[in-house]
Design an enzyme around this catalytic site. Structure first.
Site, short mmCIF file in Angstrom:
data_model
loop_
_atom_site.label_atom_id
_atom_site.label_comp_id
_atom_site.label_asym_id
_atom_site.label_seq_id
_atom_site.Cartn_x
_atom_site.Cartn_y
_atom_site.Cartn_z
CG ASP A 14 -2.56 -6.00 2.93
OD1 ASP A 14 -2.99 -4.98 2.63
OD2 ASP A 14 -3.26 -7.15 2.50
CG ASP A 19 -4.53 -1.95 1.38
OD1 ASP A 19 -3.94 -2.70 1.46
OD2 ASP A 19 -5.55 -2.33 0.19
#
Length: 425
Positions: free
Chosen positions: A310, A126
């Site tokens: 992201d 992430d």
């Protein structure tokens, strides 16, 4: 005695103006590996139908923004429709075993091992966070729903980082928190010894519901790490002094397993040149600007659009004016509060969407934006492009990142690069 690795990292962060934020040195990378490739796997525990409104809801929570009431209601509406559809299919077929779920890409995770002997967990890499946290033996059983857990007491190399805790608050007021251990942490053959592992004493219900995910490996900047009183270094920051290059790349795929490379850029995974742009790393995200966009065959609209790349966010969130311009070209599209975003008939023809990085252009195929059906039998589909209104920031999630080969460079100053690659449609 201070090691060469310690001196290298300290000088590197000092040059970047981060010396005052440097936490006590915890992790050290295995010197044998200078590069590695991590291949995602399809998690066999992923069996739920995907609720696209929940993806938007979780994005609000992740960035600390209260989700609007209509999105909360949309999650419940879609859950209800999916349950009814699955129940009908079960009655019609006589068995639920062969019932298909929505074919989306949220089920791809990366296996890691923690401790001695190694304990295997499935984690999500992430770039929108900087915490390495996991479900653990300390997590209440009522908050664990099929996840694998890390048990520090079963590892001979685990050590409690005394006095240190971590806490993440989400937009709905819920949170995840816990204690911190150090232990050997290995991905793809690269071991970081004494990596800070944030063990959960409490997890938000949104993570409990995600049975296929055992935790996160944050790949944002270490300044965003939530461990207190001293923030800890990310896996990448601990590993990079021993990598051939201070870089990792994401080659995410559409309806297929992707890969991450650490320490090198694989020229076989992209075509043409890599176009780099500057990163604004405060408070710790990979924040940068797009140089504009175009819809379908329309003219390119030059515009600086700041946002975060992201890998931990599913969809693409852009300003309302851009999203409206896109769906204006989709027959039957509507911004539905009932479903929590833009939806359209699954039979509609969608245009492509092109975004710019400096002078380069990258096109997202229409199939990526026709993200998923509302339920397995629904004729209504949910868009992979949604408005960032209310979030306060644009998010370049996986729908966009799958359309390029992406380079996250930890050089001073940091930068992010995009290159074209062959795309599945």
């Amino acid at each position: 005695m201070v090691s060469f690795t310690d001196l290298f990292l300290t000088s590197l962060l000092a040059a970047a103006g981060l010396g005052s934020a440097l936490p006590p040195r915890i992790g050290t990378a295995d010197q044998r590996a200078g590069r590695l490739t991590l291949k995602q796997v399809r998690n066999p525990r992923s069996h739920r139908a995907f609720n696209p409104a929940r993806a938007t809801y979780r994005t609000f929570l992740k960035y600390g923004v209260p989700a609007p009431d209509y999105i909360k209601k949309a999650v419940a509406h879609i859950d209800d429709e999916q349950e009814k559809a699955l129940a009908k299919m079960k009655r019609d077929k006589g068995s639920a075993a062969a019932i298909p779920i929505n074919e989306v890409d949220i089920a791809y995770v990366t296996p890691v091992t923690i401790g001695t002997p190694p304990q295997t967990l499935m984690l999500d890499l992430d770039t929108g966070s900087s915490d390495l946290w996991v479900f653990s033996s300390l997590t209440p059983s009522t908050q664990v729903r099929g996840q694998e857990i890390y048990t520090p007491t079963k590892s001979s190399t685990s050590k409690l980082l005394s006095g240190h805790t971590w806490s993440i608050r989400y937009g709905d007021g819920s949170g995840s928190r816990g204690s911190v251990y150090t232990d050997n942490f290995t991905i793809g053959g690269l071991e970081v010894r004494s990596q800070a592992v944030q063990t959960a004493l409490e997890v938000s219900s949104s993570f409990t519901q995600e049975q296929s995910l055992d935790g996160l490996v944050g790949l944002g900047f270490s300044t965003l790490n939530t461990v207190r009183p001293s923030s800890q270094l990310t896996f990448f920051d601990n590993a990079r002094p021993n990598l051939d290059e201070e870089v990792f790349t994401a080659d995410l795929k559409y309806h297929a397993t992707g890969s991450y490379d650490f320490g090198f850029i694989d020229s076989k995974k992209y075509t043409g040149n890599i176009t780099y742009t500057a990163v604004q790393q405060s408070p710790g995200y990979w924040t940068h600007s797009l140089s504009g966009y175009s819809v379908g065959s329309g003219a390119f609209q030059a515009s600086q659009i700041s946002g975060i790349s992201d890998t931990g966010t599913t969809l693409l969130y852009l300003p309302t004016a851009i999203v409206t311009a896109y769906y204006r070209q989709v027959q039957g599209a509507q911004n539905s509060q009932y479903y929590g975003g833009y939806v359209f008939p699954c039979s509609s023809t969608l245009p492509t969407f092109t975004f710019g990085i400096e002078g380069a252009r990258f096109t997202i195929p229409a199939s990526y934006i026709n993200y998923t059906r509302i339920s397995p039998t629904s004729t209504t589909c949910y868009g992979g492009l949604q408005s960032s209104s209310g979030l306060g920031i644009n998010i370049f999630g996986d729908v966009a990142l799958k359309a390029a080969f992406v380079v996250f460079s930890g050089t001073n100053p940091p930068r992010i690069g995009f290159a074209t690659k062959p795309l599945a449609s």
